[in-house]
Motif scaffolding. Structure first.
Motif, PDB file in Angstrom:
ATOM      1  N   GLU A 135       2.211   8.579   3.077  1.00  0.00           N
ATOM      2  CA  GLU A 135       1.909   8.306   1.664  1.00  0.00           C
ATOM      3  C   GLU A 135       0.821   7.240   1.476  1.00  0.00           C
ATOM      4  O   GLU A 135       0.880   6.441   0.549  1.00  0.00           O
ATOM      5  N   LEU A 136      -0.173   7.222   2.368  1.00  0.00           N
ATOM      6  CA  LEU A 136      -1.249   6.241   2.261  1.00  0.00           C
ATOM      7  C   LEU A 136      -2.536   6.831   1.703  1.00  0.00           C
ATOM      8  O   LEU A 136      -3.507   6.096   1.466  1.00  0.00           O
ATOM      9  N   GLY A 137      -2.578   8.127   1.512  1.00  0.00           N
ATOM     10  CA  GLY A 137      -3.735   8.741   0.890  1.00  0.00           C
ATOM     11  C   GLY A 137      -5.029   8.526   1.654  1.00  0.00           C
ATOM     12  O   GLY A 137      -5.078   8.611   2.889  1.00  0.00           O
ATOM     13  N   GLU A 138      -6.072   8.179   0.916  1.00  0.00           N
ATOM     14  CA  GLU A 138      -7.399   8.068   1.501  1.00  0.00           C
ATOM     15  C   GLU A 138      -7.542   6.906   2.476  1.00  0.00           C
ATOM     16  O   GLU A 138      -8.479   6.890   3.274  1.00  0.00           O
ATOM     17  N   ILE A 139      -6.649   5.930   2.416  1.00  0.00           N
ATOM     18  CA  ILE A 139      -6.775   4.778   3.317  1.00  0.00           C
ATOM     19  C   ILE A 139      -5.981   4.962   4.605  1.00  0.00           C
ATOM     20  O   ILE A 139      -5.845   4.016   5.382  1.00  0.00           O
ATOM     21  N   GLN A 155       0.797  -1.220   0.000  1.00  0.00           N
ATOM     22  CA  GLN A 155       0.000   0.000   0.000  1.00  0.00           C
ATOM     23  C   GLN A 155       0.831   1.271   0.000  1.00  0.00           C
ATOM     24  O   GLN A 155       0.265   2.363  -0.005  1.00  0.00           O
ATOM     25  N   SER A 156       2.155   1.144  -0.003  1.00  0.00           N
ATOM     26  CA  SER A 156       2.993   2.341  -0.070  1.00  0.00           C
ATOM     27  C   SER A 156       2.732   3.071  -1.377  1.00  0.00           C
ATOM     28  O   SER A 156       2.544   2.445  -2.421  1.00  0.00           O
ATOM     29  N   HIS A 157       2.720   4.392  -1.328  1.00  0.00           N
ATOM     30  CA  HIS A 157       2.531   5.258  -2.501  1.00  0.00           C
ATOM     31  C   HIS A 157       1.100   5.269  -3.028  1.00  0.00           C
ATOM     32  O   HIS A 157       0.861   5.720  -4.148  1.00  0.00           O
ATOM     33  N   LEU A 158       0.149   4.798  -2.228  1.00  0.00           N
ATOM     34  CA  LEU A 158      -1.244   4.891  -2.676  1.00  0.00           C
ATOM     35  C   LEU A 158      -1.669   6.342  -2.858  1.00  0.00           C
ATOM     36  O   LEU A 158      -2.518   6.644  -3.693  1.00  0.00           O
ATOM     37  N   GLU A 159      -1.062   7.233  -2.091  1.00  0.00           N
ATOM     38  CA  GLU A 159      -1.425   8.644  -2.176  1.00  0.00           C
ATOM     39  C   GLU A 159      -1.164   9.190  -3.580  1.00  0.00           C
ATOM     40  O   GLU A 159      -1.937   9.995  -4.102  1.00  0.00           O
ATOM     41  N   SER A 160      -0.075   8.723  -4.218  1.00  0.00           N
ATOM     42  CA  SER A 160       0.265   9.233  -5.540  1.00  0.00           C
ATOM     43  C   SER A 160      -0.232   8.338  -6.665  1.00  0.00           C
ATOM     44  O   SER A 160      -0.515   8.834  -7.766  1.00  0.00           O
ATOM     45  N   LEU A 161      -0.366   7.026  -6.415  1.00  0.00           N
ATOM     46  CA  LEU A 161      -0.729   6.097  -7.486  1.00  0.00           C
ATOM     47  C   LEU A 161      -2.179   5.630  -7.432  1.00  0.00           C
ATOM     48  O   LEU A 161      -2.679   5.055  -8.395  1.00  0.00           O
ATOM     49  N   GLY A 162      -2.850   5.804  -6.308  1.00  0.00           N
ATOM     50  CA  GLY A 162      -4.282   5.547  -6.247  1.00  0.00           C
ATOM     51  C   GLY A 162      -4.699   4.130  -5.942  1.00  0.00           C
ATOM     52  O   GLY A 162      -5.547   3.902  -5.079  1.00  0.00           O
TER      53      GLY A 162
END
Length: 474
Positions: free
Chosen positions: A363-367, A186-193
Motif C-alpha cells: 500500500e505504498l503506491g508510487e513511492i 506513509q501507510s495507505h499512500l496508494e489510496s490517499l496519495g
C-alpha cells in the motif's frame, strides 16, 4: 452481547414485524444460532447473501441484506443500502445503552501496540474491554462495541482506515472520551496519495469526541507536531526526542525490557518500566499514560500499570529459541515501523550476528521502490550482518543494502529463506523477521521453530549471558 430487541438495534435501518430479541450479530453463517442477526457482506471471494438462507435454517432471528434472497421471507429480512454502514449503525445503536469511558486509538503505525498499553493501564482501574487482534475496520469496530455490557468501566477501541471518511463513521459510533493519534507515516499512500491526506483521515477521530476531550498526539512526528486540533478539544502532546506535555527521559534497557522516567508537565515525574524494547514502544506507552491521566486516572498508578503490557500475535515479540533471539515482528510493516524494528535489532546485545529477514511492504503506491530502497539504507545503518529478503518489492531492499556493503541475499521464496536460516543461524545470533502481513512470514517462523536445533553444544543460557545492557540507550 447483552440481549437487545432487534428494532432497537436496527434503529434507522428498518424493523422486523416480530421484533425478536438479539443476542449476537454475525457475518459468518457458521456462527448462526437462535437469537443471532446475520449481516450479508459481499467480500472479494465470498458473498454473504449466498449463505443467508442457511443462517435462517440454523435459527438466525433475522437477516440484513442488500437485496432479496430466494427462500428468505420478507418478514425475516431488512434491506440496507450498505451492510458495512449498517454494521456501524447497529454498533452505534447498541453503544447508546452503555456509558463506559472509551478511548479511541488511530495512526499510521503503532495502533495495536498503543491499544495494548491503554488496556494495560485501564485494566489497573477496572473492567476493561479492548479491540481483539486487528479488528479495527467497519466490521471489527462494531463487533467490539457489541461486546460491551453493564460490567465494563473502560474500553479501548482501535480504528483503522483505507480512505477518507472511514474513521469519521467509526468514531461517531464509538464516541470516545478521548483519542490518540500515534503517528502519520506513509501507510495507505496508494489510496490517499499524500501524507497530508493521511493526517486529514486520522484527524477524523475528533468528530466523535465530546467538547473538552483530550486528543493525544505525537510531537516527534513532523505533521502531528503542527496539526491544528479543533479548539473545542484539548491538545496533549507526547514525545521522546522533543519538548512535549509528556516526555520520556533516562531511557535504559535491560534483559527484561525498558526503564525510563515519565516527565509530565501537569502531574510531575514517575518511574516507568515496559516489558518491550525500543523507543517506538516507549512512545506508545507515553501516549497511553497521557490519555489515561487526562481522563482522570491516577498518574502514579497509570505509570506503574504500563509494566502489565503484553505483546499480541507476531508483533514485536521476543522469543528465545535454542540460543537464538528471535524478534517476531511480521504482523505488518511500513517504512516507519521497519526503521523502528531495525533500530531495535541494532540495539539488542548479542554474542553472534544480527540477522534480518525482510519482505514486501504494501500500500505504498508510487513511492514503493523508493521506500524499499530506504529500508536497505536502514539495514546498513543498523549494522545488519546478514540480510535475507523475499518478495518482488523487497528486491530493492536487498540491492540497496548490498551497494552499502551489507551481506544481502534475495531469496526466490519463503522456502529458500527457511533453508538458508536453518543452515546458517547459530546460537547467540539475533534474528528479526518483518514484512507486511500479506507476506505471511510467520510461516518461516513456524518452520524455524520446528526444525532448528542447537547442534553447536551452546546452551540457551548463552543468549542471556550475552545481554549486558548496562548504560545502554536506544
Amino acid at each position: 452481547m447483552q440481549p437487545i430487541l432487534a428494532n432497537e438495534l436496527c434503529k434507522d435501518l428498518g424493523s422486523f414485524s416480530d421484533n425478536p430479541q438479539i443476542t449476537g450479530v454475525i457475518t459468518d453463517s457458521r456462527e448462526a444460532a437462535p437469537g443471532t442477526l446475520f449481516v450479508c457482506i459481499k467480500g472479494e471471494r465470498v458473498d454473504g447473501h449466498d449463505f443467508a438462507l442457511a443462517a435462517l435454517q440454523k435459527g438466525a432471528a433475522g437477516i440484513l441484506c442488500q437485496h432479496d434472497v430466494e427462500g428468505v421471507p420478507q418478514e425475516k429480512r431488512i434491506l440496507v443500502k450498505d451492510p458495512l454502514d449498517a454494521m456501524i449503525q447497529m454498533g452505534a445503536n447498541y453503544r447508546e445503552h452503555f456509558s463506559p469511558l472509551l478511548l479511541g486509538v488511530t495512526g499510521s503505525v503503532g495502533k495495536t501496540t498503543t491499544k495494548e498499553f491503554c488496556y494495560a493501564v485501564c485494566s489497573a482501574f477496572g473492567s476493561t474491554l479492548k479491540t481483539e487482534g486487528n479488528q479495527n475496520n467497519e466490521i471489527g469496530v462494531p463487533k467490539t462495541l457489541f461486546r460491551l455490557d453493564s460490567t465494563i468501566r473502560y474500553g479501548v477501541v482501535e480504528m483503522g482506515m483505507q480512505a477518507l471518511g472511514e474513521i469519521e463513521k467509526l468514531t461517531l459510533a464509538v464516541r470516545p472520551a478521548g483519542g490518540i493519534i500515534t503517528w502519520v507515516g506513509q501507510s495507505h499512500l496508494e489510496s490517499l496519495g499524500t501524507r497530508e491526506n493521511i493526517l486529514k483521515a486520522k484527524m477524523e477521530i475528533c468528530d466523535g469526541m465530546p467538547d473538552g476531550a483530550p486528543l493525544v498526539i505525537n510531537a516527534d512526528n513532523d505533521l502531528l507536531s503542527v496539526a491544528k486540533v479543533p479548539q473545542r478539544l484539548r491538545r496533549v502532546t507526547f514525545a521522546v526526542h522533543t519538548d512535549a506535555d509528556v516526555r520520556a527521559v533516562g531511557i535504559q534497557g535491560d534483559e527484561k525490557g525498558t526503564h525510563f522516567t515519565i516527565c509530565d508537565k501537569e502531574f510531575g515525574s514517575f518511574p516507568a518500566f515496559i516489558p518491550a524494547m525500543g523507543e517506538h514502544n516507549v512512545a506508545d506507552a507515553l501516549s497511553a499514560y497521557a490519555l489515561a491521566t487526562r481522563l482522570g486516572l491516577d498518574p502514579e498508578r497509570a505509570a506503574q500499570a504500563l509494566a502489565n503490557y503484553s505483546t499480541t500475535g507476531h508483533r514485536q515479540n521476543v522469543v528465545q529459541h535454542c540460543g537464538v533471539t528471535v524478534i517476531e515482528d511480521c504482523y505488518n510493516a511500513s517504512p516507519d515501523s521497519m526503521k523502528a524494528a531495525l533500530r531495535t535489532l541494532a540495539d539488542y546485545p548479542v554474542c553472534g550476528r544480527r540477522i534480518a529477514v525482510l519482505g514486501d511492504m504494501f500500500e505504498l503506491g508510487e513511492i514503493s521502490q523508493q521506500a524499499h530502497e530506504s529500508v536497505g539504507v536502514m539495514a546498513a545503518q543498523a549494522g545488519v550482518d546478514w540480510l535475507l529478503t523475499v518478495g518482488e518489492a523487497a528486491q530493492d531492499i536487498s540491492r540497496r543494502a548490498s551497494q552499502l556493503g551489507v551481506n544481502a541475499v534475495h531469496c526466490s521464496d519463503k522456502a529458500e529463506v527457511l533453508a538458508r536460516l536453518l543452515s546458517q543461524v547459530k546460537a547467540g545470533d539475533a534474528l528479526l523477521v518483518k514484512a507486511s502481513h500479506g507476506m505471511a512470514l510467520e510461516t518461516i517462523l513456524e518452520g524455524f521453530y520446528k526444525q532448528f536445533q542447537n547442534t553447536t553444544g551452546v546452551q540457551d543460557k548463552i543468549a542471556g549471558e550475552c545481554k549486558s545492557w548496562k548504560n545502554s540507550r536506544f
